[in-house]
Design a protein around this motif. Structure first.
Motif, PDB file in Angstrom:
ATOM      1  N   VAL A  73       0.810  -1.217   0.000  1.00  0.00           N
ATOM      2  CA  VAL A  73       0.000   0.000   0.000  1.00  0.00           C
ATOM      3  C   VAL A  73       0.845   1.269   0.000  1.00  0.00           C
ATOM      4  CG1 VAL A  73      -1.905  -1.182   1.127  1.00  0.00           C
ATOM      5  CG2 VAL A  73      -0.208   0.040   2.520  1.00  0.00           C
ATOM      6  N   LEU A  74       2.153   1.163   0.282  1.00  0.00           N
ATOM      7  CA  LEU A  74       3.011   2.348   0.327  1.00  0.00           C
ATOM      8  C   LEU A  74       3.449   2.766  -1.070  1.00  0.00           C
ATOM      9  CD1 LEU A  74       5.414   1.796   3.392  1.00  0.00           C
ATOM     10  CD2 LEU A  74       3.848   3.723   3.058  1.00  0.00           C
ATOM     11  N   LYS A  75       3.593   4.061  -1.228  1.00  0.00           N
ATOM     12  CA  LYS A  75       4.141   4.607  -2.469  1.00  0.00           C
ATOM     13  C   LYS A  75       5.648   4.375  -2.501  1.00  0.00           C
ATOM     14  CE  LYS A  75       0.668   8.323  -2.677  1.00  0.00           C
ATOM     15  NZ  LYS A  75       0.424   9.791  -2.661  1.00  0.00           N
ATOM     16  N   GLN A  76       6.203   4.544  -3.694  1.00  0.00           N
ATOM     17  CA  GLN A  76       7.645   4.418  -3.824  1.00  0.00           C
ATOM     18  C   GLN A  76       8.323   5.556  -3.040  1.00  0.00           C
ATOM     19  OE1 GLN A  76       9.019   1.843  -5.309  1.00  0.00           O
ATOM     20  NE2 GLN A  76      11.148   2.484  -4.993  1.00  0.00           N
ATOM     21  N   GLY A  77       9.243   5.197  -2.153  1.00  0.00           N
ATOM     22  CA  GLY A  77       9.875   6.196  -1.275  1.00  0.00           C
ATOM     23  C   GLY A  77       9.031   6.527  -0.055  1.00  0.00           C
ATOM     24  N   GLY A  78       7.968   5.754   0.161  1.00  0.00           N
ATOM     25  CA  GLY A  78       7.122   5.984   1.336  1.00  0.00           C
ATOM     26  C   GLY A  78       7.826   5.625   2.649  1.00  0.00           C
ATOM     27  N   LEU A  79       7.233   6.043   3.755  1.00  0.00           N
ATOM     28  CA  LEU A  79       7.857   5.903   5.079  1.00  0.00           C
ATOM     29  C   LEU A  79       7.146   4.815   5.876  1.00  0.00           C
ATOM     30  CD1 LEU A  79       9.940   7.080   7.148  1.00  0.00           C
ATOM     31  CD2 LEU A  79       8.128   8.629   7.899  1.00  0.00           C
ATOM     32  N   LEU A  80       7.955   3.905   6.471  1.00  0.00           N
ATOM     33  CA  LEU A  80       7.449   2.864   7.364  1.00  0.00           C
ATOM     34  C   LEU A  80       8.007   3.134   8.766  1.00  0.00           C
ATOM     35  CD1 LEU A  80       6.057   0.130   8.005  1.00  0.00           C
ATOM     36  CD2 LEU A  80       8.213  -0.985   7.335  1.00  0.00           C
ATOM     37  N   LYS A 130      15.212  -7.063   3.257  1.00  0.00           N
ATOM     38  CA  LYS A 130      14.949  -8.045   2.204  1.00  0.00           C
ATOM     39  C   LYS A 130      13.515  -7.966   1.695  1.00  0.00           C
ATOM     40  CE  LYS A 130      18.426 -11.377   3.744  1.00  0.00           C
ATOM     41  NZ  LYS A 130      18.663 -12.736   4.261  1.00  0.00           N
ATOM     42  N   LEU A 131      12.638  -7.308   2.505  1.00  0.00           N
ATOM     43  CA  LEU A 131      11.239  -7.149   2.090  1.00  0.00           C
ATOM     44  C   LEU A 131      11.008  -5.844   1.317  1.00  0.00           C
ATOM     45  CD1 LEU A 131       9.408  -8.431   5.294  1.00  0.00           C
ATOM     46  CD2 LEU A 131       9.777  -9.649   3.140  1.00  0.00           C
ATOM     47  N   GLY A 132      12.078  -5.182   0.870  1.00  0.00           N
ATOM     48  CA  GLY A 132      11.951  -3.993   0.022  1.00  0.00           C
ATOM     49  C   GLY A 132      12.036  -2.683   0.791  1.00  0.00           C
ATOM     50  N   PHE A 133      12.753  -2.649   1.951  1.00  0.00           N
ATOM     51  CA  PHE A 133      12.887  -1.407   2.724  1.00  0.00           C
ATOM     52  C   PHE A 133      14.360  -1.114   3.005  1.00  0.00           C
ATOM     53  CE2 PHE A 133       8.676  -3.037   3.802  1.00  0.00           C
ATOM     54  CZ  PHE A 133       7.878  -1.916   3.599  1.00  0.00           C
ATOM     55  N   LYS A 134      14.612   0.152   3.368  1.00  0.00           N
ATOM     56  CA  LYS A 134      15.953   0.609   3.722  1.00  0.00           C
ATOM     57  C   LYS A 134      15.859   1.360   5.053  1.00  0.00           C
ATOM     58  CE  LYS A 134      17.623   4.244   1.731  1.00  0.00           C
ATOM     59  NZ  LYS A 134      18.208   5.193   0.755  1.00  0.00           N
ATOM     60  N   ILE A 135      16.761   1.060   5.991  1.00  0.00           N
ATOM     61  CA  ILE A 135      16.740   1.702   7.302  1.00  0.00           C
ATOM     62  C   ILE A 135      17.179   3.149   7.166  1.00  0.00           C
ATOM     63  CG2 ILE A 135      19.084   0.863   7.833  1.00  0.00           C
ATOM     64  CD1 ILE A 135      16.225   1.363  10.377  1.00  0.00           C
ATOM     65  N   ILE A 136      16.414   4.068   7.745  1.00  0.00           N
ATOM     66  CA  ILE A 136      16.751   5.499   7.712  1.00  0.00           C
ATOM     67  C   ILE A 136      17.277   5.955   9.086  1.00  0.00           C
ATOM     68  CG2 ILE A 136      15.807   7.828   7.414  1.00  0.00           C
ATOM     69  CD1 ILE A 136      13.761   6.643   5.522  1.00  0.00           C
ATOM     70  N   SER A 137      16.561   5.603  10.141  1.00  0.00           N
ATOM     71  CA  SER A 137      16.982   5.998  11.494  1.00  0.00           C
ATOM     72  C   SER A 137      16.487   4.947  12.486  1.00  0.00           C
ATOM     73  CB  SER A 137      16.426   7.380  11.864  1.00  0.00           C
ATOM     74  OG  SER A 137      15.019   7.338  11.941  1.00  0.00           O
ATOM     75  N   LYS A 138      17.170   4.891  13.615  1.00  0.00           N
ATOM     76  CA  LYS A 138      16.774   3.997  14.712  1.00  0.00           C
ATOM     77  C   LYS A 138      17.090   4.676  16.046  1.00  0.00           C
ATOM     78  CE  LYS A 138      21.178   1.518  14.486  1.00  0.00           C
ATOM     79  NZ  LYS A 138      21.823   0.193  14.320  1.00  0.00           N
ATOM     80  N   ASP A 139      16.245   4.415  16.989  1.00  0.00           N
ATOM     81  CA  ASP A 139      16.419   4.965  18.341  1.00  0.00           C
ATOM     82  C   ASP A 139      16.356   3.814  19.335  1.00  0.00           C
ATOM     83  OD1 ASP A 139      16.528   6.426  20.645  1.00  0.00           O
ATOM     84  OD2 ASP A 139      14.647   7.513  20.348  1.00  0.00           O
ATOM     85  N   LEU A 140      17.535   3.466  19.880  1.00  0.00           N
ATOM     86  CA  LEU A 140      17.638   2.369  20.847  1.00  0.00           C
ATOM     87  C   LEU A 140      17.970   2.891  22.252  1.00  0.00           C
ATOM     88  CD1 LEU A 140      19.774  -0.084  18.651  1.00  0.00           C
ATOM     89  CD2 LEU A 140      17.286   0.138  18.764  1.00  0.00           C
ATOM     90  N   ASP A 188      12.738   3.770  11.577  1.00  0.00           N
ATOM     91  CA  ASP A 188      12.167   4.411  10.376  1.00  0.00           C
ATOM     92  C   ASP A 188      12.796   3.762   9.140  1.00  0.00           C
ATOM     93  OD1 ASP A 188      10.648   6.069  11.919  1.00  0.00           O
ATOM     94  OD2 ASP A 188      11.952   7.830  11.694  1.00  0.00           O
ATOM     95  N   PHE A 189      11.898   3.259   8.249  1.00  0.00           N
ATOM     96  CA  PHE A 189      12.346   2.621   7.000  1.00  0.00           C
ATOM     97  C   PHE A 189      11.766   3.393   5.802  1.00  0.00           C
ATOM     98  CE2 PHE A 189      12.145  -0.718  10.225  1.00  0.00           C
ATOM     99  CZ  PHE A 189      13.380  -1.331  10.101  1.00  0.00           C
ATOM    100  N   GLU A 190      12.465   3.274   4.680  1.00  0.00           N
ATOM    101  CA  GLU A 190      11.986   3.863   3.411  1.00  0.00           C
ATOM    102  C   GLU A 190      11.817   2.733   2.378  1.00  0.00           C
ATOM    103  OE1 GLU A 190      13.437   7.058  -0.001  1.00  0.00           O
ATOM    104  OE2 GLU A 190      14.627   6.756   1.822  1.00  0.00           O
ATOM    105  N   LYS A 191      10.688   2.816   1.656  1.00  0.00           N
ATOM    106  CA  LYS A 191      10.414   1.779   0.646  1.00  0.00           C
ATOM    107  C   LYS A 191      11.326   1.989  -0.568  1.00  0.00           C
ATOM    108  CE  LYS A 191       6.842  -0.109  -2.376  1.00  0.00           C
ATOM    109  NZ  LYS A 191       5.453  -0.023  -2.835  1.00  0.00           N
ATOM    110  N   THR A 192      12.041   0.906  -0.928  1.00  0.00           N
ATOM    111  CA  THR A 192      12.943   0.952  -2.085  1.00  0.00           C
ATOM    112  C   THR A 192      12.378   0.212  -3.284  1.00  0.00           C
ATOM    113  OG1 THR A 192      14.106  -0.987  -1.227  1.00  0.00           O
ATOM    114  CG2 THR A 192      14.975   1.178  -0.619  1.00  0.00           C
ATOM    115  N   GLY A 193      11.409  -0.678  -3.012  1.00  0.00           N
ATOM    116  CA  GLY A 193      10.827  -1.447  -4.108  1.00  0.00           C
ATOM    117  C   GLY A 193      10.087  -2.655  -3.566  1.00  0.00           C
TER     118      GLY A 193
END
Length: 457
Positions: free
Chosen positions: A382-389, A410-420, A429-434
């Motif tokens: 349902v996310l657009k290309q470059g959408g935010l997860l 591996k499910l088509g996302f790229k990590i943008i930021s993490k807060d641990l 925060d992930f970004e959709k790559t495809g």
């Protein structure tokens, strides 16, 4: 005393008890009268001599002046007051001896004077004691009523000792200091206090049975009040509420375990069959959220408020639609049951949205069940290309954060930021790559998270 006539100066004087017979002379009337007069004088002198204290036989009848002076020197010197008193007594004795025989009025006067002196001493001592009593009364009069109450309310060994001494002093006002005040034992003091209370109660006015006593006795006030029926009802109500709370907690833990241990489709069927179960689960969840130091939904809402309000948001597992109420963006709310009219009831693995129709997909504490991969693939769809997860989960569920991030990429996302940094939650925060880069049959071990189970409190 009688005066002797001039013609009787040459007459012999007797020194003993009886007159000595004179030489025989020619008797004449004048001589007879003179001899009678001399006999009377002799008898008077003999009586005076008999009234004087007799000297011991060993001592001479008269001492010389030198012997008297030597005796005085040999005697120890006494105090001036003692000497003066002895001199006064000697003078009094001499006067008494000159005046008449022993047992006369002189001795009676001396006895009366001594009695007067003793009375004066006793009256002086009595007056001193009266002055002391007056001073004590004045001191007690200056005391305040509160201080007097404190003295009466004192308890313990000091109090009963002082009360005992006071009682003894009051009972014998005329007694002198020769009789010391006796202290009472603890038992005696208690008995005395009981007798005082009984005496007070004895002279109280009798109350009618219709009248309620103004002040209850001490024994009655110490007794606990009789429980009223309202009190029993309150206790029963509190007990029922506590038992109901424990029961709700037990059911919440059971439902939570079912959601984490089975797929989302089974959880959907559970809530459809028992609609009240979702209400119970949500109420228990809110009670747990109140104990958390941070609510992740507020953190996600703050981040979205910094982005354009035109972005379309899809909230997977929205609950009570708190995110939709916190931001101005259009929000699609999905959950297994509805608590708000804005909620769309469905399985989050199959949401009624078109492909690439939203800009932001949010999973806030909603990656529950055993089919987490289906949720993330549906969000990719349902996310657009470059959408935010955006993902927020409990930190204790992750055994290895790196493997989880690798599985999501591996499910088509790229990590943008993490807060641990937070001790309770992790934020990603992930970004959709495809589209997903692995097939549906490929196994992703990093997506198997630990169930979040609550312990019994």
């Amino acid at each position: 005393m009688f005066e002797e006539p001039e013609w009787a100066e040459e007459a012999p004087v007797a020194t003993g008890l009886a007159p000595v017979a004179s030489r025989p002379r020619p008797a004449s009337v004048s001589q007879v009268k003179g001899s009678k007069h001399r006999q009377l004088l002799a008898t008077l002198r003999a009586l005076e001599a008999a009234s004087l204290p007799q000297q011991p036989p060993g001592l001479p009848s008269s001492d010389s002046e030198e012997d008297v002076v030597e005796r005085k020197k040999k005697r120890p010197k006494k105090a001036s007051s003692a000497g003066a008193s002895t001199e006064v007594e000697k003078k009094k004795k001499k006067k008494c001896q000159k005046q008449g025989p022993p047992g006369s009025d002189c001795e009676e006067k001396e006895v009366k004077k001594k009695k007067k002196c003793l009375r004066g001493v006793l009256s002086a001592s009595d007056s001193a004691e009266e002055q002391k009593r007056k001073r004590k009364c004045q001191k007690q009069a200056h005391l305040s009523p509160a201080h007097l109450l404190d003295i009466d309310n004192q308890t313990g060994p000091k109090a009963w000792k002082s009360s005992a001494t006071n009682d003894l002093s009051k009972s014998s006002p005329g007694s002198t200091s020769a009789n010391p005040a006796q202290t009472l034992s603890r038992k005696q003091w208690r008995n005395r206090q009981k007798n005082k209370r009984r005496h007070k109660n004895k002279f109280r006015p009798a109350q009618l049975p219709d009248q309620a006593p103004a002040t209850a006795p001490a024994e009655e006030t110490e007794m606990p009040p009789a429980p009223s029926p309202d009190h029993h009802e309150d206790r029963a109500g509190a007990l029922r509420a506590r038992m109901a709370q424990r029961l709700d907690g037990a059911r919440f833990r059971y439902l939570n375990e079912q959601l984490y241990s089975g797929p989302s489709s089974a959880a959907q069927r559970l809530f459809q069959e028992d609609p009240e179960a979702f209400l119970l689960y949500h109420r228990g969840f809110q009670n747990q959220v109140k104990k958390w130091p941070l609510q992740p939904v507020d953190r996600i809402a703050r981040d979205l408020r910094q982005r354009p309000a035109s972005l379309v948001v899809a909230d997977f597992g929205c609950g009570d639609c708190r995110l939709a109420s916190s931001i101005r963006n259009p929000v699609h709310c999905f959950d297994l049951a509805s608590l708000d009219p804005r909620v769309t009831v469905c399985d989050m693995a199959q949401v009624p949205l078109e492909d690439e129709s939203v800009d932001v997909a949010v999973f806030c504490l909603s990656l529950m069940g055993t089919n987490i991969r289906d949720f993330l693939e549906e969000a990719n769809r349902v996310l657009k290309q470059g959408g935010l997860l955006k993902v927020a989960e409990v930190s204790s569920r992750f055994e290895d954060v790196r493997t989880f991030l690798g599985a999501v990429t591996k499910l088509g996302f790229k990590i943008i930021s993490k807060d641990l940094t937070n001790s309770h939650f992790f934020l990603f925060d992930f970004e959709k790559t495809g589209p997903p880069r692995v097939g549906p049959k490929a196994q992703l071990t990093g997506l198997k998270l630990q169930p979040c189970l609550y312990k019994r409190r």
